[in-house]
Design an enzyme around this catalytic site. Structure first.
Site, PDB file in Angstrom:
ATOM      1  N   GLN A  51      -4.270  -5.230   6.481  1.00 29.20           N
ATOM      2  CA  GLN A  51      -5.697  -5.961   5.401  1.00 29.20           C
ATOM      3  C   GLN A  51      -5.758  -7.383   6.145  1.00 29.20           C
ATOM      4  O   GLN A  51      -6.784  -8.264   6.101  1.00 29.20           O
ATOM      5  CB  GLN A  51      -5.130  -6.256   4.387  1.00 29.20           C
ATOM      6  N   ASP A  89       3.201  -4.910   8.176  1.00 29.23           N
ATOM      7  CA  ASP A  89       1.579  -3.962   7.953  1.00 29.23           C
ATOM      8  C   ASP A  89       0.382  -4.895   7.889  1.00 29.23           C
ATOM      9  O   ASP A  89       0.361  -5.250   6.996  1.00 29.23           O
ATOM     10  CB  ASP A  89       1.592  -3.246   6.179  1.00 29.23           C
ATOM     11  N   HIS A 106       1.053  -0.929   0.045  1.00 28.38           N
ATOM     12  CA  HIS A 106       0.045   0.025   0.358  1.00 28.38           C
ATOM     13  C   HIS A 106       0.719   1.713  -0.251  1.00 28.38           C
ATOM     14  O   HIS A 106       2.031   0.954   0.746  1.00 28.38           O
ATOM     15  CB  HIS A 106      -0.574   0.000   1.753  1.00 28.38           C
ATOM     16  N   LYS A 134     -10.320  -0.737   9.860  1.00 22.39           N
ATOM     17  CA  LYS A 134     -10.759  -2.694   9.040  1.00 22.39           C
ATOM     18  C   LYS A 134     -10.714  -3.944   9.404  1.00 22.39           C
ATOM     19  O   LYS A 134     -10.873  -4.997   9.407  1.00 22.39           O
ATOM     20  CB  LYS A 134      -9.203  -2.570   8.242  1.00 22.39           C
ATOM     21  N   CYS A 180      -4.467   2.330  -3.777  1.00 25.88           N
ATOM     22  CA  CYS A 180      -3.413   2.903  -3.335  1.00 25.88           C
ATOM     23  C   CYS A 180      -2.178   2.225  -3.675  1.00 25.88           C
ATOM     24  O   CYS A 180      -1.305   2.105  -2.199  1.00 25.88           O
ATOM     25  CB  CYS A 180      -3.719   3.103  -1.542  1.00 25.88           C
TER      26      CYS A 180
HETATM   27  C1  PLP Z   1      -5.951   0.298   5.131  1.00 25.55           C
HETATM   28  C2  PLP Z   1      -4.935  -0.283   4.399  1.00 25.55           C
HETATM   29  C3  PLP Z   1      -3.152   0.827   5.013  1.00 25.55           C
HETATM   30  C4  PLP Z   1      -3.549   3.064   5.075  1.00 25.55           C
HETATM   31  O1  PLP Z   1      -4.516   2.077   7.003  1.00 25.55           O
HETATM   32  P1  PLP Z   1      -5.502   3.845   7.296  1.00 25.55           P
HETATM   33  O2  PLP Z   1      -6.187   3.249   7.703  1.00 25.55           O
HETATM   34  O3  PLP Z   1      -5.727   4.255   6.443  1.00 25.55           O
HETATM   35  O4  PLP Z   1      -3.707   4.314   7.351  1.00 25.55           O
HETATM   36  C5  PLP Z   1      -2.032   0.347   4.687  1.00 25.55           C
HETATM   37  N1  PLP Z   1      -1.975  -0.821   4.078  1.00 25.55           N
HETATM   38  C6  PLP Z   1      -2.738  -1.944   3.961  1.00 25.55           C
HETATM   39  C7  PLP Z   1      -2.243  -3.269   3.565  1.00 25.55           C
HETATM   40  C8  PLP Z   1      -3.914  -1.183   3.656  1.00 25.55           C
HETATM   41  O5  PLP Z   1      -5.400  -2.173   3.789  1.00 25.55           O
END
Ligand code: PLP
Length: 404
Positions: A201, A198, A121, A224, A362
């Site tokens: 997701q 990260d 992302h 999320k 993104c």
């Molecule tokens: C949504 C997402 C982000 C960003 O998250 P925010 O809540 O907008 O800070 C970063 N990495 C992944 C894989 C995402 O799905």
């Protein structure tokens, strides 16, 4: 087992009518919906014990502090962090990544290397590019293959004693690929590099165990995982959090302030400057409880069935291609129809009540890899149904007829 009628009753928004049709919400990878218990927790906070935390002696402040710190303990347990102070409350994934990337500017020198994956992302790319610009460190990229999987053979060749940190997502938001992060972490540790995962997701679908993974940093957003926006976590191993300088200066993050010298507070407060999103943190804890009560094994099993069904049905549409075909993936289907712009499909299916996301999600480097401007992305959650997938299929067919 998921009791779908019972589960759906927990989410008031699922009763919405959109453009005269029942809402079919397939944009879960952008943000998940919020169950009533989480909404109730938010209302309860502002109705009954809204107060600033940690500094107050009065009853409301103590109640708010207790609830907020209880939420931290819930998150510690959920992610299996060794210490509660290894859980830092942040504004979300993007904020968490920026804390680590900015902190690393004091640990890197010119010629050091950092490794990113092709599946990231933008929020796990840009802060590191800024870091490289600032420090003269070099950004290396783990490439992907046609299925949307990372090339671990190339990754091994990129690693060296120059590598200082590797940052990879647990699950790709654009394609749904589940990355073999345990392997990735192990290999990085062999050369002494830290790893940031990260998990934005992954966390709606998978319960991560940060100690088993041996992750140095793991980040996620509450919105999320069935929680509110504006709150998230940064998990960091104690030794790393101690090495990093504070990110922001202000109240709450200090031990003592004089004009000659200020000393910083201990973890976790060192990274929690200012009044935090108190209500959000508490609601995040409630969302985690809710998801655990449903059960991540149940969530995974049911969502996999939705994924299988949706994939099969979509592929019956002529000219439709799915991007991201790894064996290991969450319930995300990114697709295009030959000769049709994804945006146009998104607009038409919305007229039929179906919420999908269109565009680059993104993750422009992934779109560049496939040489496409974007995709239509349908992402499922445990509160979605097979009947809703049928509505999507009909809507996509209709869009294809109108546009093709
Ligand atoms: C949504 C997402 C982000 C960003 O998250 P925010 O809540 O907008 O800070 C970063 N990495 C992944 C894989 C995402 O799905």
């Amino acid at each position: 087992m998921i009791d779908i009628h019972k589960v759906r009753a927990d989410f008031p928004i699922l009763n919405r009518i959109v453009n005269g049709k029942p809402l079919v919400y397939f944009d879960n990878a952008a943000t998940s919906q919020t169950p009533q218990v989480v909404i109730d927790a938010i209302v309860d906070y502002y109705s009954n014990y809204n107060a600033n935390i940690h500094r107050g002696v009065h009853t409301l402040s103590q109640e708010a502090t207790d609830k907020y710190e209880q939420a931290r303990l819930k998150l510690q347990q959920h992610f299996n962090a060794n210490k509660s102070y290894e859980i830092i409350f942040t504004a979300g994934t993007t904020h968490s990544i920026n804390i680590v990337a900015t902190g690393f500017s004091s640990l890197l020198k010119k010629g050091d290397e950092v490794i990113v994956s092709a599946l990231e992302h933008h929020s796990n790319i840009v802060p590191w590019q800024m870091l490289c610009e600032q420090t003269g460190a070099i950004l290396k990229v783990i490439p992907m293959n046609e299925q949307g999987e990372l090339r671990l053979d190339v990754y091994e060749k990129l690693l060296s004693e120059k590598t200082k940190i590797v940052f990879v997502n647990h699950v790709s938001n654009a394609l749904g690929t589940i990355n073999p992060i345990k392997k990735i972490i192990k290999k990085a540790h062999k050369v002494g590099a830290a790893v940031l995962i990260d998990g934005a997701q992954a966390c709606p679908h998978i319960k991560p165990d940060v100690q088993d993974l041996d992750a140095d940093f793991y980040v996620a957003s509450a919105h999320k995982i069935y929680g509110p926006t504006g709150v998230g976590i940064l998990y960091g191993k104690e030794k790393w959090l101690n090495k990093l300088p504070p990110y922001q200066g202000g109240g709450e993050m200090i031990k003592e302030v004089t004009f000659e010298k200020t000393t910083y507070a201990d973890l976790p407060h060192k990274f929690e400057a200012g009044t935090p999103n108190i209500c959000g943190g508490i609601a995040f804890g409630v969302a985690i409880d809710y998801a655990n009560a449903i059960g991540f094994k149940n969530i995974e099993h049911y969502e996999n069935e939705l994924l299988e069904y949706g994939t099969k049905k979509l592929l019956e549409i002529e000219g439709l291609r799915i991007y991201g075909t790894s064996e290991e993936k969450t319930a995300v289907i990114s697709f295009n129809i030959e000769g049709v712009h994804p945006y146009d499909i998104g607009v038409i299916v919305d007229k039929m009540g179906v919420a999908v996301r269109t565009g680059h999600h993104c993750a422009q480097p992934i779109m560049d890899f496939y040489k496409i401007p974007g995709t239509v992305r349908a992402s499922f959650s445990f509160y979605n149904t097979f009947e809703e997938i049928d509505v999507l299929i009909d809507a996509v067919k209709k869009a294809k007829m109108m546009l093709g």
